[in-house]
Write a protein that holds these residues in place. Structure first.
Motif, PDB file in Angstrom:
ATOM      1  N   LEU A  30      -2.488  25.922   4.816  1.00  0.00           N
ATOM      2  CA  LEU A  30      -2.896  24.720   4.107  1.00  0.00           C
ATOM      3  C   LEU A  30      -2.775  24.919   2.597  1.00  0.00           C
ATOM      4  CD1 LEU A  30      -6.011  23.717   6.224  1.00  0.00           C
ATOM      5  CD2 LEU A  30      -3.765  22.633   6.244  1.00  0.00           C
ATOM      6  N   GLN A  31      -3.125  26.099   2.134  1.00  0.00           N
ATOM      7  CA  GLN A  31      -2.975  26.399   0.712  1.00  0.00           C
ATOM      8  C   GLN A  31      -1.507  26.326   0.308  1.00  0.00           C
ATOM      9  OE1 GLN A  31      -4.812  30.237   0.503  1.00  0.00           O
ATOM     10  NE2 GLN A  31      -6.894  29.425   0.498  1.00  0.00           N
ATOM     11  N   ARG A  32      -0.637  26.834   1.165  1.00  0.00           N
ATOM     12  CA  ARG A  32       0.803  26.781   0.876  1.00  0.00           C
ATOM     13  C   ARG A  32       1.298  25.330   0.839  1.00  0.00           C
ATOM     14  NH1 ARG A  32       2.542  29.614   4.914  1.00  0.00           N
ATOM     15  NH2 ARG A  32       2.572  31.625   3.862  1.00  0.00           N
ATOM     16  N   GLU A  33       0.767  24.509   1.761  1.00  0.00           N
ATOM     17  CA  GLU A  33       1.170  23.110   1.774  1.00  0.00           C
ATOM     18  C   GLU A  33       0.741  22.395   0.492  1.00  0.00           C
ATOM     19  OE1 GLU A  33       2.829  20.947   4.439  1.00  0.00           O
ATOM     20  OE2 GLU A  33       3.602  22.993   4.296  1.00  0.00           O
ATOM     21  N   VAL A  34      -0.441  22.721   0.009  1.00  0.00           N
ATOM     22  CA  VAL A  34      -0.913  22.114  -1.237  1.00  0.00           C
ATOM     23  C   VAL A  34      -0.012  22.530  -2.399  1.00  0.00           C
ATOM     24  CG1 VAL A  34      -2.792  22.081  -2.933  1.00  0.00           C
ATOM     25  CG2 VAL A  34      -3.303  21.859  -0.497  1.00  0.00           C
ATOM     26  N   LEU A  35       0.370  23.807  -2.436  1.00  0.00           N
ATOM     27  CA  LEU A  35       1.244  24.284  -3.505  1.00  0.00           C
ATOM     28  C   LEU A  35       2.621  23.614  -3.440  1.00  0.00           C
ATOM     29  CD1 LEU A  35       0.410  28.109  -3.480  1.00  0.00           C
ATOM     30  CD2 LEU A  35      -0.214  26.442  -5.242  1.00  0.00           C
ATOM     31  N   LYS A  36       3.147  23.481  -2.238  1.00  0.00           N
ATOM     32  CA  LYS A  36       4.447  22.811  -2.083  1.00  0.00           C
ATOM     33  C   LYS A  36       4.371  21.365  -2.554  1.00  0.00           C
ATOM     34  CE  LYS A  36       6.478  23.186   1.863  1.00  0.00           C
ATOM     35  NZ  LYS A  36       6.603  23.198   3.352  1.00  0.00           N
ATOM     36  N   HIS A  37       3.279  20.695  -2.175  1.00  0.00           N
ATOM     37  CA  HIS A  37       3.123  19.297  -2.569  1.00  0.00           C
ATOM     38  C   HIS A  37       2.944  19.183  -4.075  1.00  0.00           C
ATOM     39  CE1 HIS A  37       2.424  15.089  -1.898  1.00  0.00           C
ATOM     40  NE2 HIS A  37       1.218  15.131  -2.430  1.00  0.00           N
ATOM     41  N   ALA A  38       2.153  20.080  -4.648  1.00  0.00           N
ATOM     42  CA  ALA A  38       1.921  20.055  -6.091  1.00  0.00           C
ATOM     43  C   ALA A  38       3.218  20.260  -6.865  1.00  0.00           C
ATOM     44  CB  ALA A  38       0.895  21.123  -6.477  1.00  0.00           C
ATOM     45  N   SER A  39       4.104  21.111  -6.320  1.00  0.00           N
ATOM     46  CA  SER A  39       5.368  21.386  -7.011  1.00  0.00           C
ATOM     47  C   SER A  39       6.311  20.192  -6.978  1.00  0.00           C
ATOM     48  CB  SER A  39       6.050  22.607  -6.385  1.00  0.00           C
ATOM     49  OG  SER A  39       6.522  22.321  -5.079  1.00  0.00           O
ATOM     50  N   SER A  40       6.077  19.262  -6.031  1.00  0.00           N
ATOM     51  CA  SER A  40       6.957  18.100  -5.904  1.00  0.00           C
ATOM     52  C   SER A  40       6.479  16.899  -6.721  1.00  0.00           C
ATOM     53  CB  SER A  40       7.063  17.683  -4.433  1.00  0.00           C
ATOM     54  OG  SER A  40       5.841  17.131  -3.970  1.00  0.00           O
ATOM     55  N   LEU A  41       5.252  16.964  -7.242  1.00  0.00           N
ATOM     56  CA  LEU A  41       4.684  15.838  -7.978  1.00  0.00           C
ATOM     57  C   LEU A  41       5.125  15.836  -9.432  1.00  0.00           C
ATOM     58  CD1 LEU A  41       1.012  15.952  -6.611  1.00  0.00           C
ATOM     59  CD2 LEU A  41       2.848  14.398  -5.905  1.00  0.00           C
ATOM     60  N   GLN A  42       5.129  14.662 -10.016  1.00  0.00           N
ATOM     61  CA  GLN A  42       5.468  14.521 -11.431  1.00  0.00           C
ATOM     62  C   GLN A  42       4.218  14.555 -12.305  1.00  0.00           C
ATOM     63  OE1 GLN A  42       8.742  14.449 -12.413  1.00  0.00           O
ATOM     64  NE2 GLN A  42       9.125  14.781 -10.220  1.00  0.00           N
ATOM     65  N   TYR A  43       3.086  14.835 -11.687  1.00  0.00           N
ATOM     66  CA  TYR A  43       1.821  14.897 -12.412  1.00  0.00           C
ATOM     67  C   TYR A  43       0.966  16.000 -11.785  1.00  0.00           C
ATOM     68  CZ  TYR A  43       0.581  12.087  -8.315  1.00  0.00           C
ATOM     69  OH  TYR A  43       0.426  11.630  -7.038  1.00  0.00           O
ATOM     70  N   HIS A  44      -0.144  16.353 -12.413  1.00  0.00           N
ATOM     71  CA  HIS A  44      -1.024  17.383 -11.871  1.00  0.00           C
ATOM     72  C   HIS A  44      -1.694  16.874 -10.592  1.00  0.00           C
ATOM     73  CE1 HIS A  44      -0.244  19.668 -15.393  1.00  0.00           C
ATOM     74  NE2 HIS A  44      -0.987  18.944 -16.220  1.00  0.00           N
ATOM     75  N   ILE A  45      -1.790  17.759  -9.618  1.00  0.00           N
ATOM     76  CA  ILE A  45      -2.337  17.357  -8.323  1.00  0.00           C
ATOM     77  C   ILE A  45      -3.837  17.084  -8.425  1.00  0.00           C
ATOM     78  CG2 ILE A  45      -2.807  19.725  -7.511  1.00  0.00           C
ATOM     79  CD1 ILE A  45      -1.758  18.729  -4.726  1.00  0.00           C
ATOM     80  N   ARG A  46      -4.295  16.078  -7.684  1.00  0.00           N
ATOM     81  CA  ARG A  46      -5.701  15.657  -7.702  1.00  0.00           C
ATOM     82  C   ARG A  46      -6.297  15.795  -6.299  1.00  0.00           C
ATOM     83  NH1 ARG A  46      -3.666   9.917  -9.627  1.00  0.00           N
ATOM     84  NH2 ARG A  46      -2.549  10.408  -7.705  1.00  0.00           N
ATOM     85  N   PRO A  47      -7.607  15.818  -6.185  1.00  0.00           N
ATOM     86  CA  PRO A  47      -8.222  15.862  -4.855  1.00  0.00           C
ATOM     87  C   PRO A  47      -7.736  14.734  -3.946  1.00  0.00           C
ATOM     88  CG  PRO A  47      -9.871  16.355  -6.508  1.00  0.00           C
ATOM     89  CD  PRO A  47      -8.632  15.957  -7.250  1.00  0.00           C
ATOM     90  N   SER A  48      -7.516  13.554  -4.502  1.00  0.00           N
ATOM     91  CA  SER A  48      -7.046  12.433  -3.686  1.00  0.00           C
ATOM     92  C   SER A  48      -5.681  12.710  -3.074  1.00  0.00           C
ATOM     93  CB  SER A  48      -6.993  11.148  -4.525  1.00  0.00           C
ATOM     94  OG  SER A  48      -6.112  11.305  -5.632  1.00  0.00           O
ATOM     95  N   ASP A  49      -4.832  13.481  -3.779  1.00  0.00           N
ATOM     96  CA  ASP A  49      -3.526  13.842  -3.230  1.00  0.00           C
ATOM     97  C   ASP A  49      -3.691  14.756  -2.014  1.00  0.00           C
ATOM     98  OD1 ASP A  49      -1.959  12.498  -5.252  1.00  0.00           O
ATOM     99  OD2 ASP A  49      -2.545  14.093  -6.625  1.00  0.00           O
ATOM    100  N   VAL A  50      -4.636  15.681  -2.092  1.00  0.00           N
ATOM    101  CA  VAL A  50      -4.887  16.617  -1.000  1.00  0.00           C
ATOM    102  C   VAL A  50      -5.494  15.876   0.195  1.00  0.00           C
ATOM    103  CG1 VAL A  50      -6.139  18.706  -0.310  1.00  0.00           C
ATOM    104  CG2 VAL A  50      -5.153  18.537  -2.598  1.00  0.00           C
TER     105      VAL A  50
END
Length: 228
Positions: free
Chosen positions: A157-177
């Protein structure tokens, strides 16, 4: 062919065959067939990258004082998850009314005994593997996050969050997770906090009292969020 999967799968299956005897051993040798291997290859292994805690042809006591065998059981960190794979013919006109009723009662007794149950059709495993992976990931996220012992599922799950964060054009937020893993707000916050503690993520933005968004720690290797 994924040789890493083949090696790990072979070792996992051989270990179980060596450690058991009787009907379960026979089922592991003769009954662990195409559909079961396809599940491990297309769903389980891509989702968690190991077989830790997963058991095939797992024997459970039957409510008729006999034994039944689950296609797969995940037993770790106090979690009892039964995973069943159903072919179309299992629920077609070929099944008798008695067999249908018996199947439902069997599932009811598993739930009473504390089991969680997830069922996949063979068609979904074959045609929609990513959907099946995500369902398992979301289940693990809701079931295992917040426990003291970090499991392979939480690492994924941590890896999935990192992968998703790397694909965003902005800083990841709790709502994204929350949207990504389909978990509650407090569980998303716990996961993000644990990733900050491990220096996988860093606080982003100007807030000092409350962290509203996060960024990937540039000092962490990129391999952490590239699915193997």
């Amino acid at each position: 062919m994924d040789m890493t999967f083949e090696v790990n799968y072979g070792h996992w299956l051989d270990t179980q065959i060596k450690n058991y005897k009787g009907e379960r051993k026979r089922r592991l040798i003769e009954g662990h067939g195409h559909a079961e291997k396809l599940f491990t290859e297309k769903i389980w292994y891509p989702a968690f990258h190991d077989f830790d805690g997963l058991h095939a042809e797992y024997e459970v006591a039957d409510f008729r004082d006999g034994s039944r065998f689950l296609d797969f059981a995940y037993l770790k960190d106090g979690l009892q998850l039964a995973i069943e794979i159903d072919g179309y013919r299992t629920h077609s006109a070929e099944i008798s009314r008695w067999q249908f009723s018996d199947s439902l009662m069997r599932q009811n007794h598993l739930i009473v005994d504390g089991w969680k149950i997830i069922r996949f059709s063979y068609d979904d495993i074959k045609e929609k593997p990513r959907m099946c992976q995500q369902l398992l990931q979301q289940f693990m996220g809701k079931s295992l996050l917040g426990r003291k012992k970090v499991s392979s599922a939480e690492i994924f799950l941590q890896r999935e969050v990192l992968k998703h964060a790397s694909s965003l054009q902005y800083h990841i937020r709790p709502s994204d997770v929350i949207d990504l893993l389909k978990i509650k707000k407090r569980d998303a916050q716990k996961l993000l906090h644990s990733m900050v503690t491990k220096q996988l993520l860093l606080p982003a933005g100007k807030g000092t009292q409350r962290i509203r968004c996060y960024k990937i720690n540039p000092e962490q290797p990129s391999s952490l969020f590239v699915q193997q």
